[in-house]
Each structure stands twice: as structure tokens, then as C-alpha cells.
Write an enzyme that holds these catalytic residues in place. Structure first.
Site, PDB file in Angstrom:
ATOM      1  N   THR A 177       0.014 -12.877 -11.786  1.00 46.30           N
ATOM      2  CA  THR A 177       0.581 -12.783 -13.134  1.00 46.30           C
ATOM      3  C   THR A 177       1.087 -14.125 -13.641  1.00 46.30           C
ATOM      4  O   THR A 177       1.027 -14.418 -14.832  1.00 46.30           O
ATOM      5  CB  THR A 177       1.759 -11.776 -13.109  1.00 46.30           C
ATOM      6  N   THR A 212       2.173 -11.306  -6.805  1.00 44.77           N
ATOM      7  CA  THR A 212       3.241 -10.720  -5.984  1.00 44.77           C
ATOM      8  C   THR A 212       2.763  -9.551  -5.118  1.00 44.77           C
ATOM      9  O   THR A 212       3.361  -9.281  -4.082  1.00 44.77           O
ATOM     10  CB  THR A 212       4.391 -10.221  -6.889  1.00 44.77           C
TER      11      THR A 212
HETATM   12  N1  ASP Z   1      -1.275  -7.804  -9.760  1.00 47.81           N
HETATM   13  C1  ASP Z   1      -0.582  -9.073  -9.777  1.00 47.81           C
HETATM   14  C2  ASP Z   1      -0.971  -9.813  -8.499  1.00 47.81           C
HETATM   15  O1  ASP Z   1      -0.451  -9.527  -7.463  1.00 47.81           O
HETATM   16  C3  ASP Z   1       0.883  -8.867  -9.859  1.00 47.81           C
HETATM   17  C4  ASP Z   1       1.703 -10.130  -9.856  1.00 47.81           C
HETATM   18  O2  ASP Z   1       1.240 -11.229  -9.728  1.00 47.81           O
HETATM   19  O3  ASP Z   1       2.923  -9.988  -9.997  1.00 47.81           O
HETATM   20  O4  ASP Z   1      -1.799 -10.684  -8.556  1.00 47.81           O
END
Ligand code: ASP
Length: 353
Positions: free
Chosen positions: A27, A102
């Protein structure tokens, strides 16, 4: 194959240190396109969103995945690539920051902690819950402080010579961390280990919690993984057919069971029979807890005593993320009999014996 692009993001004549930023995706680096969907943005625009990065007085090089990925798509090949980038740039940088989605950040941090044997420099993973292009984004603070920590030294030695996650003002040991929140900014926690640092007006390092390493030892990187493992999360009413199917998985070498509380499982004979059968076939069966804090103590309750007797290994306070990556790592690098003992040895601060 993942294509990479390398740039010198920031260069100072008299820099205080050198940090390598590895941008994998997530993200953090997304922005809204004309129809409002989140898409990865060109990383070279990052400084426009974070002009104060120049004030750190650090040289920052960036290696980015040409096609940044959602971390749901991370697999062992990406861990191999991240470890290889750290290995080949190890001498030239004081520390490393990995920008990562994340969702699987705790798995990647755990995997890297096992791969990077003899690590004596910081490897700090971070990301964001809101893209850097959003006004209220947590990306700016997460990245700036992660870079500061990666470069932080005392008496010429790195303060955090280990793989850690920096997120929402806290630095956590990577192989103790879990993603615990998908909406709030405090996305990570390490229920069984104190924070390594808290960032407020100053960054307060919790020195006694940080790994002490032998800086004379050189880095050696093992890159193999063997994914012949399975994970069963117990729940009341779990069907025999399901257990049966998992244990009969072709080529299965290790099975993790996520049990209740301090390592308890139903005393139902089918579960115990099938686990005993697995142990007899040479499959490593590792018992870890569904709880975020505490540890597995097989034998404390009657509901865990038999597990002990049939040869299930109590996984102490390993997280699921650490257990999965550690077994895949060990199976890739050691014979099965050695894995059985090594899985509950302390490699990189991931468990308390
Ligand atoms: N779906 C995203 C990922 O893990 C969520 C994020 O980055 O917070 O790449």
C-alpha cells in the site's frame, strides 16, 4: 523473474551514513488513478511526497521491484531475492530498509532473520496502512524513522543489528511480530517480546531487548526453502476427513498444529491417532499456540500430555509466521533429523527457551 531498477535517490557531499532502500510494493507506494483505484506509483516521485527525507543527511540508494507487488503475492523466491540484495550490498551500506506490504511482512521478516546468519547491520521492514499519496498517510513517519533506525550507530556500531519491523512508532523484532490490525495504524504487535524501540520526540532504544551480535562474524546467507509443510488450525468440530487429507499430503515433511491456549488439543482419539501416525512416518509435528501471548507447555493440562507422549514437539512461544518460515528454511538446509532438534533452538531471538 522479478526485474529490478536501481537509482541513487539522495546524495550528500558529507553524508552521515548510507542506507539501501529495497522497495517491493504494498500500500505504501500506491496512488489513486483517474478512476479512483489504488495502483503502484513511480518510486522516483517519492521525494515529492516526502521532501524532508533530504534533511536526514544520509545517502539513500533505492532498488525497486520494477513491478511492485501486493505482499499477498510474496513467496520464498522474493525472500531469496531480498536476502541476495542485502548480501551483495552488505559492505557498502550501514543499514537496509525494506518497503513491504503489511499483509505478509511478518513472514518476510521472520524468513530473513533465519537466512541472514551473522547479520550485524540493521534490516528494517516497514510499509503503510495508507498510501504515501494520501494526506493522512502513515507512510511518511514510518519510512523516515525506519531509515533513521537503519543508520543509527553508537560508538561506531549499529544500534539495531537485527531484522526488525518499524511501524506506528514502534520497532519490533521481526520474527516475533504479527499483523494484528487491518484498519488502524498500529498494524503490528509482538505479544511475546518487548518493543526494541519506541519513537517519540527521541527514539528510545530498549537496549537490553536488542540482539547483541558478534560484529567480527561475517554474514553468511542460506537461501534454500522447502515448502513441504502444512498448517492445521484447530477449532471445535474439526472434521476427521480434513485431518486425514492433510496428513496424507504427498511429500509432507512437517506439520504445524495451532492448538488452544498453552498447547491443548482435544483428547479425541482420531486426532491423536492421526498425529501419532504422522510422527511414526517421520513427519515433524510442531505444536504452537493460537494465542498471541504466552507459550506452549505440553503436559500442563491433560489435553496436551498425550501430544508430548506421541512425539509432538512443543513449539514454545514461536509465532505462526516464525514457525512456518523456520520449518521451510530448516527443511531446505538441513536433514530432517537435524530439523527436529533445530526447530526449537534459538536462531535469531525468535523463541524463549
Ligand atoms: N495488501 C497490501 C499488501 O500487503 C496491504 C498493505 O500493504 O498494507 O501488500
Amino acid at each position: 523473474m522479478t526485474q529490478l531498477k536501481r537509482t541513487k535517490l539522495i546524495h550528500h557531499q558529507q553524508a552521515k551514513g548510507n542506507v539501501l532502500l529495497i522497495y517491493t510494493g504494498g500500500t505504501f507506494g500506491m496512488m489513486r488513478n483517474t478512476v479512483g483505484s489504488l495502483v503502484p506509483f513511480d518510486f522516483s516521485n517519492m521525494v515529492d511526497h516526502l521532501p524532508t527525507i533530504k534533511n536526514l543527511s544520509l545517502n539513500i540508494d533505492v532498488i525497486e521491484f520494477e513491478k511492485p507487488i501486493d505482499s499477498a503475492n510474496i513467496n520464498p523466491e522474493h525472500w531469496q531475492l531480498m536476502a541476495a540484495l542485502i548480501e551483495s550490498n552488505y559492505q557498502d551500506f550501514d543499514g537496509f530498509v525494506i518497503l513491504h506490504g503489511t499483509d505478509t511482512m511478518a513472514f518476510s521478516a521472520s524468513a530473513l532473520s533465519f537466512m541472514l546468519e551473522g547479520l550485524s547491520k540493521p534490516v528494517i521492514l516497514t510499509g503503510a496502512q495508507l498510501p504515501i499519496s494520501e494526506p493522512r498517510s502513515d507512510a511518511r513517519e514510518n519510512l523516515i524513522t525506519a531509515i533513521e533506525i537503519a543508520a543509527a550507530k553508537e560508538n561506531g556500531k549499529p544500534i539495531v543489528p537485527e531484522v526488525a519491523i518499524f511501524f506506528d512508532y514502534e520497532l519490533l523484532r521481526g520474527n516475533r511480530s504479527k499483523k494484528v490490525e487491518s484498519m488502524q495504524f498500529d498494524a503490528f504487535d509482538s505479544g511475546n517480546y518487548p518493543a526494541l524501540a519506541k519513537a517519540g520526540v527521541k527514539i528510545d532504544f530498549n537496549r537490553s531487548a536488542i540482539l547483541s551480535v558478534n560484529t567480527e562474524k561475517s554474514l553468511s546467507v542460506r537461501k534454500k526453502f522447502d515448502s513441504s509443510i502444512a498448517l492445521i488450525k484447530l477449532y471445535p468440530g474439526i472434521s476427521n476427513a480434513y485431518l486425514h487429507a492433510v496428513i496424507r499430503t504427498e511429500g509432507l515433511k512437517a506439520l504445524i498444529i495451532e492448538t488452544y491456549g498453552s498447547g491443548n488439543a482435544p483428547t479425541d482419539t482420531y486426532l491423536l491417532t492421526i498425529l501419532a501416525e504422522a510422527v511414526k512416518k517421520g513427519i515433524i509435528v510442531l505444536n504452537i499456540s493460537q494465542c498471541q501471548g504466552g507459550r506452549v507447555t505440553q503436559g500442563k493440562y491433560e489435553t496436551s500430555k498425550t501430544l508430548d507422549e506421541i512425539g509432538v514437539i512443543g513449539g514454545l512461544d514461536l509465532t505462526t509466521e516464525a514457525a512456518v518460515t523456520k520449518l521451510m528454511f530448516l527443511l531446505g538446509n538441513f536433514p530432517q533429523e537435524v530439523v527436529r532438534t533445530k526447530v526449537i533452538e534459538n536462531f535469531a531471538g525468535e523463541l524463549t527457551i
